[in-house]
Design a protein around this motif. Structure first.
Motif, mmCIF file in Angstrom:
data_model
loop_
_atom_site.group_PDB
_atom_site.id
_atom_site.type_symbol
_atom_site.label_atom_id
_atom_site.label_comp_id
_atom_site.label_asym_id
_atom_site.label_seq_id
_atom_site.Cartn_x
_atom_site.Cartn_y
_atom_site.Cartn_z
ATOM 1 N N GLY A 11 0.699 -1.343 -0.066
ATOM 2 C CA GLY A 11 -0.286 0.010 -0.204
ATOM 3 C C GLY A 11 0.647 1.231 -0.062
ATOM 4 N N ASN A 12 2.166 1.096 0.442
ATOM 5 C CA ASN A 12 2.757 2.422 0.357
ATOM 6 C C ASN A 12 4.072 2.421 -0.667
ATOM 7 N N SER A 13 3.787 1.491 -1.748
ATOM 8 C CA SER A 13 4.326 1.408 -3.121
ATOM 9 C C SER A 13 4.024 2.509 -3.787
ATOM 10 N N ILE A 14 4.841 2.759 -5.093
ATOM 11 C CA ILE A 14 4.717 4.056 -5.868
ATOM 12 C C ILE A 14 3.359 4.283 -6.407
ATOM 13 N N TYR A 15 2.869 2.972 -6.984
ATOM 14 C CA TYR A 15 1.700 2.814 -7.643
ATOM 15 C C TYR A 15 0.496 3.332 -6.586
ATOM 16 N N PHE A 16 0.455 2.769 -5.465
ATOM 17 C CA PHE A 16 -0.733 2.947 -4.562
ATOM 18 C C PHE A 16 -0.566 4.373 -3.943
ATOM 19 N N LYS A 17 0.529 4.719 -3.664
ATOM 20 C CA LYS A 17 0.689 6.160 -3.001
ATOM 21 C C LYS A 17 -0.128 7.265 -3.808
ATOM 22 N N GLU A 18 -0.147 7.101 -5.145
ATOM 23 C CA GLU A 18 -0.818 7.722 -6.015
ATOM 24 C C GLU A 18 -2.240 7.734 -6.222
ATOM 25 N N GLN A 19 -2.816 6.692 -5.283
ATOM 26 C CA GLN A 19 -4.094 6.658 -5.409
ATOM 27 C C GLN A 19 -4.925 7.153 -4.436
ATOM 28 N N ASN A 20 -6.383 7.510 -4.340
ATOM 29 C CA ASN A 20 -6.985 7.988 -3.400
ATOM 30 C C ASN A 20 -7.007 7.084 -2.224
ATOM 31 N N LEU A 21 -7.169 7.263 -0.822
ATOM 32 C CA LEU A 21 -7.356 6.330 0.029
ATOM 33 C C LEU A 21 -8.044 5.314 -0.031
ATOM 34 N N ARG A 22 -9.443 5.751 -0.309
ATOM 35 C CA ARG A 22 -10.495 4.694 -0.642
ATOM 36 C C ARG A 22 -10.215 3.353 -1.713
ATOM 37 N N ASN B 40 -6.918 2.693 -2.120
ATOM 38 C CA ASN B 40 -5.834 1.799 -1.625
ATOM 39 C C ASN B 40 -6.153 1.177 -0.624
ATOM 40 N N SER B 41 -6.638 0.017 -0.940
ATOM 41 C CA SER B 41 -7.252 -1.157 -0.194
ATOM 42 C C SER B 41 -6.185 -1.742 0.499
ATOM 43 N N PHE B 42 -4.932 -2.016 -0.090
ATOM 44 C CA PHE B 42 -3.977 -2.627 0.839
ATOM 45 C C PHE B 42 -3.398 -1.903 2.190
ATOM 46 N N LEU B 43 -3.507 -0.414 1.917
ATOM 47 C CA LEU B 43 -3.206 0.304 3.035
ATOM 48 C C LEU B 43 -4.345 0.341 4.146
ATOM 49 N N VAL B 44 -5.589 0.371 3.740
ATOM 50 C CA VAL B 44 -6.627 0.505 4.646
ATOM 51 C C VAL B 44 -6.983 -0.836 5.236
#
Length: 428
Positions: free
Chosen positions: A244-255, A257-261
């Motif tokens: 979730g903290n990778s480059i691709y997911f950092k550019e996503q909105n939090l909703r 970024n399922s891996f981070l949530v």
């Protein structure tokens, strides 16, 4: 303001030439025509579902009055019709996303209906788990042949249901090892979609369904020592957090970024449950005995996930990584150390509480640094949840407990007010 009007104004102002304006208009016209209408795709899929269900209801109404031969023929009709429609789509409509998804959904449910009907007509023995895995495997080629993402999502749901049916609802009879094989078979589709269209809405659904499926199904490997699975789950959440903290997911909105949530909520939830003494008291009483291969499933799962999390952690490890850390990346390591210590001593429960408190403080600090109310309040919620847990787990007087809640409430107000004041000062 329309694109054509904008282009005409730019031409009249001699900013661009008529030739360039024509090329821009042609480009956007082509892009608009080639881009599928998302609402139309959704209604196409829904329409295919309703048609399939309607046919089943019509047949079911007159089912008992039909002969066995007639029933058999009718059972294969939806399957044949679905295949013919898909063949037509491949030959004539292979660029139309609505046709692809709708026809694939119809065929998917036609396969499931045909298997069920034939099994019922000829009394073929089996159970819901064998029916589900047969259905999923028969429909897997549709995912790759039709490039149908809806079927891939239904396949993940079906595979998860299969794992739950064997691993939970029939526990402790069978461990659904086939689930992991089913999941591996769908991952190439996930990868191809990511490479081809990383901004696809279907990819967002993939990003949510796959980690949720893994979280649900991981517990099915438990046999005798469920205490070990806490390490497996925290390692899995560690992997998710790093992804979730990778480059691709950092550019996503939090909703998105399922891996981070999932990893953040999952890790904090598990740590809060471990902050009670029940787990560590049970751990002191356990005598681990590994006499059979099935006794090692929890250890194997934990080892694989811990090694995977450690590899990702080392790959991302640098000064900036440490500076931005809120300890969630290291939770799986800290818990494994606590686990081994907890086999002999009960001090680990205090260590877990300190870890939760530290994560809360570091999260608040990160929210302040990024001027992000969401992160700030998440850190405050962690502290509040820890206080609530200790409210039910200690012998403190109600006065002291009440004061703790008052302090936390004041902390919420002060930090949010200070953050809002800081943001307004920066805007001036």
């Amino acid at each position: 303001m329309s694109l054509i009007k904008d282009l005409n104004e730019l031409v009249e102002a001699n900013i661009i030439s008529e030739d360039i304006a024509g090329k821009i208009q042609a480009y956007y016209t082509k892009k608009e025509n080639s881009s599928p209408n998302k609402l139309f795709i959704a209604f196409g899929i829904l329409g295919a579902l309703l048609i399939g269900l309607g046919i089943i209801l019509i047949i079911a109404h007159n089912w008992d009055s039909l002969s066995k031969i007639t029933k058999s023929v009718i059972s294969f009709v939806p399957l044949v019709v679905g295949q013919l429609i898909c063949a037509f789509v491949i030959l004539k409509k292979n660029t139309n996303k609505t046709w692809i998804e709708a026809s694939s959904v119809f065929l998917f449910f036609a396969v499931g209906a045909s298997i069920s009907l034939i099994s019922q007509i000829y009394n073929i023995p089996g159970n819901i788990a064998s029916y589900t895995i047969t259905w999923m495997l028969l429909c897997l080629p549709i995912v790759y042949l039709m490039k149908a993402n809806t079927i891939a999502l239904l396949y993940i749901i079906g595979s998860t249901f299969y794992a739950c049916e064997l691993g939970y609802w029939n526990y402790p009879n069978i461990t659904p090892y086939n689930y992991w094989f089913l999941l591996l078979l769908i991952l190439p589709s996930y990868y191809f979609l990511y490479k081809k269209n990383p901004k696809s809405n279907f990819l967002i659904f993939y990003n949510w369904l796959i980690p949720i499926s893994l979280v649900i199904s991981l517990g099915t490997v438990t046999n005798n020592y469920s205490e070990i699975m806490f390490a497996a789950y925290l390692s899995l959440f560690g992997i998710f957090y790093l992804i979730g903290n990778s480059i691709y997911f950092k550019e996503q909105n939090l909703r998105n970024n399922s891996f981070l949530v999932i990893s953040s909520i999952g890790s904090i939830g598990m740590l809060l449950s471990l902050s009670f003494s029940w787990y560590w008291d049970n751990l002191l009483k356990i005598e681990f005995q590994f006499n059979h291969l099935k006794d090692f499933t929890e250890i194997i799962a934990t080892t694989i996930l811990s090694i995977g999390a450690l590899i990702l952690l080392l790959k991302n490890f640098n000064k900036q990584f440490i500076k931005n850390s809120i300890l969630l990346e290291f939770v799986f390591i800290l818990f494994i150390l606590s686990f081994f210590y907890g086999l002999k001593y009960s001090f680990s429960v205090i260590f877990i509480n300190l870890i939760i408190f530290a994560i809360g403080i570091l999260t608040i600090k990160k929210g302040e640094q990024k001027n992000h109310f969401g992160i700030l309040n998440f850190g405050l919620l962690i502290i509040t949840a820890l206080v609530i847990c200790r409210f039910f787990d200690t012998d403190l007087s109600f006065v002291i407990r009440g004061l703790l809640f008052v302090c936390v409430g004041i902390g919420f107000f002060i930090t949010n007010y200070w953050m809002l004041k800081k943001r307004k000062a920066n805007e001036k």
